[in-house]
Design an enzyme around this catalytic site. Structure first.
Site, PDB file in Angstrom:
ATOM      1  N   ASP A  93       0.862  -1.190   0.000  1.00 38.92           N
ATOM      2  CA  ASP A  93       0.000   0.000   0.000  1.00 38.92           C
ATOM      3  C   ASP A  93       0.893   1.233   0.000  1.00 38.92           C
ATOM      4  OD1 ASP A  93      -1.967   1.913   0.337  1.00 38.92           O
ATOM      5  OD2 ASP A  93      -3.108   0.730   1.787  1.00 38.92           O
ATOM      6  N   GLU A 286      -6.363  -1.049  -4.406  1.00 37.98           N
ATOM      7  CA  GLU A 286      -6.793   0.337  -4.120  1.00 37.98           C
ATOM      8  C   GLU A 286      -6.370   1.301  -5.220  1.00 37.98           C
ATOM      9  OE1 GLU A 286      -5.070   2.051  -0.561  1.00 37.98           O
ATOM     10  OE2 GLU A 286      -6.621   3.606  -0.468  1.00 37.98           O
TER      11      GLU A 286
HETATM   12 MN    MN Z   1      -3.762   2.831   0.861  1.00 44.04          MN
HETATM   13 MN    MN Z   2      -6.462   4.258   1.580  1.00 47.40          MN
END
Ligand code: MN
Ligand code: MN
Length: 314
Positions: A93, A286
């Site tokens: 991420d 994402e």
């Molecule tokens: Mn993220």
């Molecule tokens: Mn996020």
């Protein structure tokens, strides 16, 4: 004249979101080659953050490298000894910011072919959710399509993790973007949101694990120890963007005491590592999206034309 001036200001804001998103996308694609069995998480994290800095941007948050049943908020500390194994599924991420404007994007890689369906489930859910990022869409409709997509692939969404709005220097602004059909908020034109479906072969619920590697400075207050004062100084210009102790150069004892004092004084907000409650595998995908009749995915990777040309000639 006035109108013109106004539109230039708006253009500049969007431009920084687009620039941060583009860098996040490039770093995401370039980082994939680092993910292989035997790679050390600390080396991966440092390499990814260096890529961000080398492109003239800064981290919106410490890169999260969450393995298997860990869903989020794991970032290696300096003494981290975790190496990737052939059976692992890793969530990467990445957050990039330019002047507070954020691009937030994540991908999962399963080093074990048998878990690739789980990765696919969150990717498809994201793809379907992005199509709904238009003005007047209810956030519950996005949650609905995410849940249905993940369930149709035989997995469960993680019900207590959500996407979020993005505002300048604010990583978790309103509205929450659920992964199940809940919520009454309605998307508005030009709103910037991060959509992040999580899929699991477990129950679909995460719990705080107790370990804390990521913090935000929420309320600077007078503190006694030199380390605590130094930490406040080092992260002040990040405003409320998260940071990690890996970025500092204090001795371990000084650091522990400094962070302890900051937490006791309510200066810091903690992001505890999140673990899937039933201990099963988790995948995440994402993107950052600007809401519009034609949604703009700021973190979509756009190959440069000359790169494509080069490939054709290979
Ligand atoms: Mn993220
Ligand atoms: Mn996020």
């Amino acid at each position: 004249m006035l109108f013109k001036f106004y539109s230039i200001v708006i253009f500049m804001v969007d431009e920084k979101y687009l620039k941060a998103g583009k860098i996040a996308a490039e770093v995401r694609e370039e980082s994939k080659k680092l993910i292989e069995p035997g790679a050390r998480l600390l080396d991966i994290a440092e390499a990814i953050e260096k890529l961000i800095n080398n492109k003239g941007a800064d981290m919106a948050f410490p890169v999260n490298l969450s393995i298997n049943e860990i869903a989020a908020h794991y970032t290696p500390l300096k003494n981290d000894t975790v190496f990737l194994k052939e059976t692992d599924i890793i969530k990467v991420d990445i957050g990039v910011h330019i002047d507070g404007y954020i691009g937030d994007t994540a991908y999962s890689i399963s080093l074990d072919k048998s878990k690739e369906d789980l990765v696919k489930a969150s990717e498809l859910a994201l793809e379907n959710a992005i199509k709904l990022c238009k003005p007047e869409t209810k956030v519950s409709e996005i949650g609905h399509v995410i849940r249905d997509t993940i369930e149709s692939r035989g997995f469960n969404p993680i019900t207590n993790l959500t996407g979020h709005g993005l505002e300048r220097f604010d990583l978790h602004a309103k509205p929450s973007i659920p992964n199940i059909p809940v919520g009454t908020e309605i998307l508005k034109q030009d709103q910037v949101i991060a959509i992040e479906p999580f899929a699991t072969d477990g129950k679909g619920f995460v719990k705080d694990s107790g370990s804390i590697m990521i913090y935000t400075l929420v309320a600077p207050a007078p503190v006694r120890s030199e380390t605590a004062r130094e930490v406040i100084k080092l992260v002040a210009d990040r405003q409320r963007l998260p940071f990690t102790e890996r970025w500092f150069n204090f001795t371990p004892i000084k650091l522990r005491l400094g962070l302890h004092e900051l937490r006791q004084r309510g200066v810091l907000y903690d992001y505890p590592m999140l673990r899937e409650e039933s201990g099963k595998f988790v995948s995440q995908a994402e993107h950052t999206v600007i809401v519009g009749e034609e949604p703009i995915v700021t973190t979509e990777f756009v190959k440069k034309i000359d790169e494509e040309q080069n490939e054709k000639h290979k």
